[in-house]
Design a protein around this motif. Structure first.
Motif, PDB file in Angstrom:
ATOM      1  N   UNK A  12       0.854  -1.194   0.000  1.00 53.94           N
ATOM      2  CA  UNK A  12       0.000   0.000   0.000  1.00 53.94           C
ATOM      3  C   UNK A  12       0.891   1.245   0.000  1.00 53.94           C
ATOM      4  N   UNK A  13       1.184   1.778  -1.194  1.00 51.72           N
ATOM      5  CA  UNK A  13       2.158   2.873  -1.282  1.00 51.72           C
ATOM      6  C   UNK A  13       1.780   4.137  -0.518  1.00 51.72           C
ATOM      7  N   UNK A  14       0.512   4.305  -0.181  1.00 48.98           N
ATOM      8  CA  UNK A  14       0.118   5.503   0.557  1.00 48.98           C
ATOM      9  C   UNK A  14       0.399   5.375   2.052  1.00 48.98           C
ATOM     10  N   UNK A  15       0.805   4.178   2.506  1.00 47.29           N
ATOM     11  CA  UNK A  15       1.112   3.958   3.923  1.00 47.29           C
ATOM     12  C   UNK A  15       2.629   3.991   4.126  1.00 47.29           C
ATOM     13  N   UNK A  16       3.059   4.854   5.035  1.00 44.73           N
ATOM     14  CA  UNK A  16       4.480   4.926   5.377  1.00 44.73           C
ATOM     15  C   UNK A  16       4.801   4.012   6.558  1.00 44.73           C
TER      16      UNK A  16
END
Length: 125
Positions: A28-32
């Motif tokens: 999930x690229x939006x989660x850091x």
């Protein structure tokens, strides 16, 4: 809002990617980052998801059904509240995942594109 993605990943592998919150930033690229009070997805688990933009969302997991590969959680970002229901399905040649999100229309509209992208990465082989 209902989203679905299909891919070559085995459903058991997809479920494991959901079940370990430490793995969420990998698909999930939006989660850091994810900070949770448990290492494995389970009912009652709570914590925070940190987005790549630094926005923090508090969450509580409502239910987890390991046998049916289904889980539900509630997420809050300021006054915005979302309820997300995730399901993994077996399909010929791989798996599919389905996400049903309930919440304010403006939040759903903003979340749709990043969620589609993440689901596609989740089921990719």
């Amino acid at each position: 809002m209902r989203l679905r993605a299909a891919g070559r990943a085995e459903p058991e592998d997809v479920w494991l990617r959901y079940a370990d919150p430490r793995r969420w930033p990998g698909w999930s690229p939006q989660i850091r980052a994810v900070h949770a009070d448990r290492e494995r997805l389970s009912a009652g688990m709570s914590g925070e998801v940190v987005s790549v933009f630094g926005v923090t969302a508090a969450f509580v997991v409502e239910s987890v059904d390991d046998a049916r590969w289904h889980w539900v959680w509630r997420v809050a970002v300021g006054p915005v509240r979302l309820r997300l229901s995730h399901r993994v399905l077996r399909r010929p040649g791989g798996s599919a995942t389905e996400l049903v999100v309930e919440g304010p229309a403006v939040a759903l509209a903003a979340y749709a594109a990043p969620a589609r992208w993440a689901l596609g990465r989740l089921v990719r082989g």
